[in-house]
Write an enzyme that holds these catalytic residues in place. Structure first.
Site, PDB file in Angstrom:
ATOM      1  N   SER A 131       0.766  -1.415  -0.302  1.00  0.00           N
ATOM      2  CA  SER A 131      -0.018  -0.010   0.326  1.00  0.00           C
ATOM      3  C   SER A 131       0.520   1.490  -0.097  1.00  0.00           C
ATOM      4  CB  SER A 131      -0.923  -0.233   1.231  1.00  0.00           C
ATOM      5  OG  SER A 131      -0.257   0.178   2.496  1.00  0.00           O
ATOM      6  N   CYS A 132       2.040   1.334   0.429  1.00  0.00           N
ATOM      7  CA  CYS A 132       3.089   2.718  -0.160  1.00  0.00           C
ATOM      8  C   CYS A 132       4.028   2.525  -1.117  1.00  0.00           C
ATOM      9  CB  CYS A 132       3.669   1.902   1.526  1.00  0.00           C
ATOM     10  SG  CYS A 132       3.307   2.463   3.345  1.00  0.00           S
ATOM     11  N   LEU A 133       4.891   2.011  -1.802  1.00  0.00           N
ATOM     12  CA  LEU A 133       5.836   2.056  -2.579  1.00  0.00           C
ATOM     13  C   LEU A 133       4.729   2.201  -3.925  1.00  0.00           C
ATOM     14  CD1 LEU A 133       8.970  -0.574  -2.376  1.00  0.00           C
ATOM     15  CD2 LEU A 133       8.710   2.017  -0.860  1.00  0.00           C
ATOM     16  N   LYS A 162       2.300   3.382  -4.612  1.00  0.00           N
ATOM     17  CA  LYS A 162       1.613   5.367  -3.873  1.00  0.00           C
ATOM     18  C   LYS A 162       2.368   6.151  -3.997  1.00  0.00           C
ATOM     19  CE  LYS A 162      -0.249   5.089  -0.279  1.00  0.00           C
ATOM     20  NZ  LYS A 162       0.712   6.213   0.785  1.00  0.00           N
ATOM     21  N   ASP A 163       3.041   5.406  -2.716  1.00  0.00           N
ATOM     22  CA  ASP A 163       4.473   7.180  -2.749  1.00  0.00           C
ATOM     23  C   ASP A 163       5.105   7.126  -3.790  1.00  0.00           C
ATOM     24  OD1 ASP A 163       2.944   6.906  -0.785  1.00  0.00           O
ATOM     25  OD2 ASP A 163       4.890   6.499   0.323  1.00  0.00           O
TER      26      ASP A 163
END
Ligand code: NAD
Length: 416
Positions: free
Chosen positions: A261-263, A265-266
Site C-alpha cells: 500500500s506504500c511504495l 502509491k508514494d
C-alpha cells in the site's frame, strides 16, 4: 513529560503509533470511523497481525473511540488516516480532509494550545496548503492558538512495533519552533538522529525515501532481466553488489517487483507532483514502468510449460510481503486475476493472508503449502521463510522471489 494524545485513524500506522506511544507512558485515545475496529481494540484484540501489538494494547494507557469529541481532551493530535490511490493511481486525500475537518470542529472551543501532527504520507505542500487552511477556518491561527507538524512514518509492516520503537531516524517538519518542540517531546528519548525541518521538506523526505527503495528494486530487476538472457545468476550478482556498503544488500532481491500500500502509491505521488510543476521525472517513471511489466512475468513463463485453461495452478504467497496479512497492492492480486480469466483453477497458500485474500477471491481454493504444490505448476509470489521447507521435487515452479529450495523442482525458472 507524558502527554494526552489523540490518534486519528487506527489502521496499520495509527494503531501501532498509538500502542507504542501508550507503552512509552502517554495517555492515548485512538479515533476511527470503523466501529468494528474500535470494539476490537477496546477488547484488547490487535486489528492487524504485528508482533507484540496485542500486549501493548493491554498496557492500560490506550483506548479507542469513534466519538471525535474525545479529541478535545488531547494536547497532541496525530493524523494517521489513509492516503490511498484512486483507480488511475493518483492519490486521494479525501480521508485526510474529512478527518482534519472533524478535528477542527471539535477543537474550535478548546482554549489550551495543542499541536496537530500529520503522519499520513502526503505530497509536498499538503500540510501547508491543504491542512492548515482547513484548521484555520475556525478563525484560530497556526502558530498562535495551535501548532502544526509533519512527522512521516517509516515503519515496515511485519516489523512495525519494533520499527516504531527503534527507528533509524525521526523527522519533524515544523510550522514553527513551538510546534516542533511539542513533537520533539514525544521522541526525545529515542537514541537516534532527530532531524527538524520545515513542513514540506519532511513530506519530501518520506516520498524520496520510498522512491529510492522502489528504484533500488526496479534497478536490480532490470539487471536481472539482462542477466536472465545472458545466463548469469542474478542472485549472485546482487550478493556481490551488496557486500559494498555504499550499495548495501537490502532491497536487492530481484523478482516480480514491489507491491503493497506504500511504495507504488508514494512513488506515483512523487511522479504526479513533479509533473504538476512541469518536471519530467524520468528515473521515477522508469522505476514505475519496469515494476508494472515485472508483475505478470511469472504468468508468461508459466505458459511455456502449461496451457492455462483448466490447468491447476498453485500459488505460494498472497501477502504483499512476508510477515504480514496485508494484501493491499499485492502482486498476487494481478496474477490470480489473470489466471482465473484464462480459465485456470487456482489453489493458494499463505501463512497469514488467506482470510483477507478470500474476501477478494472466493473462487480460489485455499489449501496448505504442500497441497498448493500438488498442482500442474506453482508460482512463488511472496518470500515466506517457510517456503524453504517445502518439498519441490518433481514439480514445475516459477519463482518470483528466489526461494533456494525450490531449485530442486523438476522444472525451475526464476522471473529474472
Ligand atoms: P489504513 O488504511 O490501514 O488505516 C487508515 C484508518 O483510517 C482506517 O482504520 C480507517 O477506518 C480510518 N479512517 C478513515 N477515515 C477516517 C476519518 N475521517 N476519521 C477517523 N478514521 C478514519 O492506512 P495505513 O496503512 O495505516 O496508512 C496510513 C497512512 O500512513 C498512509 O498515508 C500511509 O501511506 C502511511 N504509511 C503507511 C505505512 C504502512 O506500512 N502501512 C508506513 C508508513 C506510512
Amino acid at each position: 513529560m507524558k502527554k494526552m494524545i489523540s490518534i486519528i485513524g487506527s489502521g496499520y500506522v495509527g494503531v501501532v503509533t498509538g500502542a507504542c506511544l501508550a507503552k512509552l507512558g502517554n495517555k492515548v485515545i485512538l479515533i476511527d470511523i470503523d466501529e468494528e475496529k474500535v470494539k476490537l481494540i477496546n477488547s484488547g484484540v490487535a486489528t492487524i497481525n504485528e508482533k507484540g501489538l496485542s500486549e501493548l494494547l493491554k498496557c492500560g494507557n490506550i483506548e479507542a473511540s469513534s466519538d471525535y469529541r474525545r479529541v478535545a481532551e488531547s494536547e497532541v493530535i496525530i493524523l494517521c488516516v489513509g492516503t490511498h490511490s484512486e483507480e488511475d493511481n493518483s492519490v486521494c486525500l479525501q480521508h485526510l480532509i474529512n478527518a482534519t475537518e472533524q478535528v477542527s470542529r471539535v477543537l474550535n472551543d478548546k482554549n489550551d494550545y495543542y499541536v496537530i501532527i500529520v503522519k499520513s504520507t502526503v505530497p509536498p505542500g499538503t500540510t501547508e496548503e491543504l491542512i492548515i487552511p482547513i484548521l484555520q477556518r475556525s478563525g484560530k491561527k497556526a502558530g498562535r492558538e495551535f501548532g502544526v507538524c509533519m512527522s512521516p512514518e517509516f515503519l515496515s509492516e511485519g516489523n512495525a512495533v519494533y520499527d516504531f520503537m527503534h527507528p533509524a531516524r525521526v523527522i519533524i517538519g515544523e510550522y514553527d519552533t513551538r510546534s516542533g518542540d511539542m513533537c520533539y517531546g514525544l521522541f526525545q528519548d529515542f537514541d537516534v538522529p532527530i532531524l527538524r525541518t520545515d513542513l514540506k521538506t519532511a513530506e519530501m523526505i518520506k516520498l524520496a525515501s520510498n522512491a529510492f527503495l522502489a528504484n533500488k528494486i526496479s534497478f536490480i530487476n532490470e539487471i536481472g532481466n539482462i542477466c536472465k538472457v545472458l545466463g548469469i545468476a542474478t542472485r549472485d550478482v546482487a550478493r556481490g553488489m551488496g557486500f559494498d556498503n555504499r550499495i548495501g544488500s537490502k532491497f536487492l532481491n530481484a523478482g516480480i517487483g514491489f507491491g503493497g500500500s506504500c511504495l507504488p502509491k508514494d512513488l506515483k505521488m512523487l511522479i504526479d507532483k513533479a509533473r504538476e510543476i512541469g518536471y519530467e521525472p524520468k528515473i521515477l517513471e522508469a522505476t514505475w514502468n519496469l515494476n508494472e511489466k515485472q508483475a505478470l512475468k511469472p504468468v508468461s513463463l508459466l505458459e511455456k510449460y502449461v496451457t492455462l485453461k483448466n490447468a491447476t495452478i498453485g500459488i505460494l504467497g498472497l501477502a504483499f510481503k512476508p510477515g504480514t496479512d496485508d494484501i493491499r497492492g499485492s502482486r498476487a492480486i494481478e496474477i490470480v486475476q489473470v489466471l482465473l480469466k484464462e480459465g485456470a483453477l487456482v489453489k493458494a497458500y499463505d501463512p497469514m493472508a488467506m482470510e483477507n485474500f478470500s474476501r477478494l477471491f472466493p473462487s480460489v481454493e485455499y489449501v496448505s503449502g504442500e497441497e498448493a504444490l500438488n498442482s500442474d505448476a506453482a508460482l512463488i509470489i511472496t518470500e515466506w521463510e517457510e517456503f524453504e521447507n517445502l518439498n519441490y521435487s518433481g514439480k514445475v515452479i516459477i519463482d518470483g522471489r528466489g526461494i533456494s529450495k525450490a531449485k530442486e523442482a523438476r522444472i525451475y525458472e526464476t522471473v529474472c
